[in-house]
Design a protein around this motif. Structure first.
Motif, PDB file in Angstrom:
ATOM      1  N   ALA A 106       5.197   5.407  -1.101  1.00 16.88           N
ATOM      2  CA  ALA A 106       6.460   5.236  -1.810  1.00 16.88           C
ATOM      3  C   ALA A 106       7.563   4.891  -0.815  1.00 16.88           C
ATOM      4  CB  ALA A 106       6.818   6.515  -2.558  1.00 16.88           C
ATOM      5  N   ALA A 107       8.401   3.954  -1.227  1.00 16.97           N
ATOM      6  CA  ALA A 107       9.607   3.609  -0.476  1.00 16.97           C
ATOM      7  C   ALA A 107      10.704   3.406  -1.519  1.00 16.97           C
ATOM      8  CB  ALA A 107       9.403   2.360   0.364  1.00 16.97           C
ATOM      9  N   GLY A 108      11.488   4.432  -1.728  1.00 24.57           N
ATOM     10  CA  GLY A 108      12.461   4.386  -2.811  1.00 24.57           C
ATOM     11  C   GLY A 108      11.734   4.385  -4.143  1.00 24.57           C
ATOM     12  N   ASP A 109      12.012   3.388  -4.984  1.00 22.26           N
ATOM     13  CA  ASP A 109      11.335   3.297  -6.276  1.00 22.26           C
ATOM     14  C   ASP A 109      10.142   2.346  -6.237  1.00 22.26           C
ATOM     15  OD1 ASP A 109      12.765   0.995  -5.995  1.00 22.26           O
ATOM     16  OD2 ASP A 109      13.618   1.013  -8.015  1.00 22.26           O
ATOM     17  N   ARG A 110       9.783   1.847  -5.061  1.00 20.63           N
ATOM     18  CA  ARG A 110       8.634   0.948  -4.916  1.00 20.63           C
ATOM     19  C   ARG A 110       7.393   1.725  -4.525  1.00 20.63           C
ATOM     20  NH1 ARG A 110      10.148  -4.878  -3.087  1.00 20.63           N
ATOM     21  NH2 ARG A 110       8.129  -5.029  -4.070  1.00 20.63           N
ATOM     22  N   LEU A 111       6.276   1.369  -5.151  1.00 27.10           N
ATOM     23  CA  LEU A 111       5.002   2.011  -4.842  1.00 27.10           C
ATOM     24  C   LEU A 111       4.015   0.978  -4.324  1.00 27.10           C
ATOM     25  CD1 LEU A 111       4.502   4.382  -7.896  1.00 27.10           C
ATOM     26  CD2 LEU A 111       5.154   5.001  -5.579  1.00 27.10           C
ATOM     27  N   SER A 112       3.179   1.399  -3.392  1.00 27.08           N
ATOM     28  CA  SER A 112       2.103   0.573  -2.858  1.00 27.08           C
ATOM     29  C   SER A 112       0.863   1.444  -2.778  1.00 27.08           C
ATOM     30  CB  SER A 112       2.446   0.060  -1.459  1.00 27.08           C
ATOM     31  OG  SER A 112       3.624  -0.685  -1.467  1.00 27.08           O
ATOM     32  N   ALA A 113      -0.270   0.803  -2.553  1.00 25.32           N
ATOM     33  CA  ALA A 113      -1.522   1.539  -2.416  1.00 25.32           C
ATOM     34  C   ALA A 113      -2.229   1.094  -1.145  1.00 25.32           C
ATOM     35  CB  ALA A 113      -2.421   1.278  -3.622  1.00 25.32           C
ATOM     36  N   MET A 114      -2.930   2.030  -0.547  1.00 25.05           N
ATOM     37  CA  MET A 114      -3.692   1.749   0.657  1.00 25.05           C
ATOM     38  C   MET A 114      -5.023   2.491   0.541  1.00 25.05           C
ATOM     39  SD  MET A 114      -2.575   2.601   4.593  1.00 25.05           S
ATOM     40  CE  MET A 114      -2.069   4.257   4.202  1.00 25.05           C
ATOM     41  N   ALA A 115      -6.101   1.812   0.865  1.00 22.34           N
ATOM     42  CA  ALA A 115      -7.421   2.437   0.871  1.00 22.34           C
ATOM     43  C   ALA A 115      -8.020   2.255   2.256  1.00 22.34           C
ATOM     44  CB  ALA A 115      -8.324   1.806  -0.188  1.00 22.34           C
ATOM     45  N   PHE A 116      -8.786   3.239   2.692  1.00 21.93           N
ATOM     46  CA  PHE A 116      -9.423   3.141   4.000  1.00 21.93           C
ATOM     47  C   PHE A 116     -10.685   3.993   4.035  1.00 21.93           C
ATOM     48  CE2 PHE A 116      -6.009   6.194   3.998  1.00 21.93           C
ATOM     49  CZ  PHE A 116      -6.517   7.324   4.631  1.00 21.93           C
ATOM     50  N   ARG A 117     -11.551   3.636   4.949  1.00 23.75           N
ATOM     51  CA  ARG A 117     -12.831   4.332   5.113  1.00 23.75           C
ATOM     52  C   ARG A 117     -12.862   4.964   6.495  1.00 23.75           C
ATOM     53  NH1 ARG A 117     -18.303   3.759   3.074  1.00 23.75           N
ATOM     54  NH2 ARG A 117     -19.817   4.247   4.700  1.00 23.75           N
ATOM     55  N   ARG A 127     -13.073   8.081  12.742  1.00 21.80           N
ATOM     56  CA  ARG A 127     -12.517   6.781  13.088  1.00 21.80           C
ATOM     57  C   ARG A 127     -12.456   5.926  11.830  1.00 21.80           C
ATOM     58  NH1 ARG A 127     -15.483   8.301  17.476  1.00 21.80           N
ATOM     59  NH2 ARG A 127     -14.382   8.307  19.451  1.00 21.80           N
ATOM     60  N   CYS A 128     -11.442   5.078  11.775  1.00 21.97           N
ATOM     61  CA  CYS A 128     -11.248   4.215  10.630  1.00 21.97           C
ATOM     62  C   CYS A 128     -12.197   3.015  10.735  1.00 21.97           C
ATOM     63  CB  CYS A 128      -9.799   3.752  10.601  1.00 21.97           C
ATOM     64  SG  CYS A 128      -9.402   2.758   9.166  1.00 21.97           S
ATOM     65  N   ALA A 129     -12.931   2.744   9.666  1.00 17.47           N
ATOM     66  CA  ALA A 129     -13.890   1.646   9.658  1.00 17.47           C
ATOM     67  C   ALA A 129     -13.449   0.470   8.786  1.00 17.47           C
ATOM     68  CB  ALA A 129     -15.252   2.152   9.189  1.00 17.47           C
ATOM     69  N   ALA A 130     -12.488   0.673   7.889  1.00 12.52           N
ATOM     70  CA  ALA A 130     -12.011  -0.403   7.017  1.00 12.52           C
ATOM     71  C   ALA A 130     -10.662  -0.009   6.418  1.00 12.52           C
ATOM     72  CB  ALA A 130     -13.006  -0.667   5.896  1.00 12.52           C
ATOM     73  N   VAL A 131      -9.841  -1.032   6.157  1.00 13.59           N
ATOM     74  CA  VAL A 131      -8.515  -0.831   5.572  1.00 13.59           C
ATOM     75  C   VAL A 131      -8.262  -1.901   4.530  1.00 13.59           C
ATOM     76  CG1 VAL A 131      -6.034  -0.745   6.032  1.00 13.59           C
ATOM     77  CG2 VAL A 131      -7.627   0.041   7.769  1.00 13.59           C
ATOM     78  N   GLU A 132      -7.680  -1.508   3.398  1.00 12.31           N
ATOM     79  CA  GLU A 132      -7.252  -2.471   2.374  1.00 12.31           C
ATOM     80  C   GLU A 132      -5.890  -2.038   1.861  1.00 12.31           C
ATOM     81  OE1 GLU A 132      -9.871  -3.466  -0.816  1.00 12.31           O
ATOM     82  OE2 GLU A 132     -11.640  -3.339   0.456  1.00 12.31           O
ATOM     83  N   ILE A 133      -5.068  -3.029   1.570  1.00 12.47           N
ATOM     84  CA  ILE A 133      -3.737  -2.797   1.037  1.00 12.47           C
ATOM     85  C   ILE A 133      -3.685  -3.342  -0.384  1.00 12.47           C
ATOM     86  CG2 ILE A 133      -1.263  -3.238   1.330  1.00 12.47           C
ATOM     87  CD1 ILE A 133      -2.528  -1.600   3.563  1.00 12.47           C
ATOM     88  N   GLY A 134      -3.176  -2.536  -1.318  1.00 17.43           N
ATOM     89  CA  GLY A 134      -3.063  -2.973  -2.697  1.00 17.43           C
ATOM     90  C   GLY A 134      -1.750  -3.700  -2.944  1.00 17.43           C
ATOM     91  N   PRO A 135      -1.590  -4.212  -4.149  1.00 18.45           N
ATOM     92  CA  PRO A 135      -0.343  -4.911  -4.480  1.00 18.45           C
ATOM     93  C   PRO A 135       0.827  -3.945  -4.522  1.00 18.45           C
ATOM     94  CG  PRO A 135      -1.698  -4.639  -6.435  1.00 18.45           C
ATOM     95  CD  PRO A 135      -2.515  -4.150  -5.250  1.00 18.45           C
ATOM     96  N   ARG A 136       2.002  -4.481  -4.233  1.00 17.37           N
ATOM     97  CA  ARG A 136       3.219  -3.665  -4.272  1.00 17.37           C
ATOM     98  C   ARG A 136       3.771  -3.672  -5.691  1.00 17.37           C
ATOM     99  NH1 ARG A 136       6.727  -4.540   0.987  1.00 17.37           N
ATOM    100  NH2 ARG A 136       7.847  -2.944  -0.095  1.00 17.37           N
ATOM    101  N   GLY A 137       4.286  -2.509  -6.089  1.00 22.48           N
ATOM    102  CA  GLY A 137       4.850  -2.397  -7.428  1.00 22.48           C
ATOM    103  C   GLY A 137       6.322  -2.233  -7.449  1.00 22.48           C
TER     104      GLY A 137
END
Length: 137
Positions: A106-117, A127-137
């Motif tokens: 969250a950044a103010g009223d904006r939401l984003s998503a992040m996934a990682f393995r 250790r991080c093996a993968a990262v994905e960023i979702g669309p911003r809302g």
């Protein structure tokens, strides 16, 4: 040695008798959850607050290359001057030494998503093996 009760009573909420203090996510001697720790570090890199090489020793496989491609665009940098924060983080455990996590940013009223393995190595470090960023809302 006896504690000064007046000082203790003023710093703790009424009716509370334990020694816990605000601000900590892990108690003394306990490590923070690996998913939360990585979510905070990845957010710092992907919002432009920290350089990508901060994650160099904490990634394996293609994850570092993913970050090198994602980080220059700072996909989680907020439009306003509000610092993004990890609002929620949860995990799935497909195997004993694997965590698949997602975080709501969250950044103010904006939401984003992040996934990682995360994968735990023979040295028992995550250790991080993968990262994905979702669309911003």
């Amino acid at each position: 040695m006896q504690r000064d009760r007046r000082t203790t009573d003023r710093t703790r909420p009424r009716g509370r008798h334990d020694a816990a203090r605000p601000g900590g996510t892990a108690g003394p001697g306990r490590a923070p959850r690996p998913d939360r720790w990585f979510a905070e570090r990845l957010l710092a890199v992907l919002s432009g607050q920290c350089p990508v090489h901060r994650m160099l020793g904490h990634t394996i496989g293609d994850a570092y290359e993913q970050l090198v491609v994602l980080a220059p665009g700072a996909p989680l940098r907020p439009a306003a001057r509000v610092r993004p924060v990890v609002r929620y983080c949860d995990i799935g455990r497909p195997a004993p030494d694997v965590i698949e996590a997602f975080a709501r940013i969250a950044a103010g009223d904006r939401l984003s998503a992040m996934a990682f393995r995360l994968e735990r190595g023979r040295d028992l470090r995550w250790r991080c093996a993968a990262v994905e960023i979702g669309p911003r809302g």
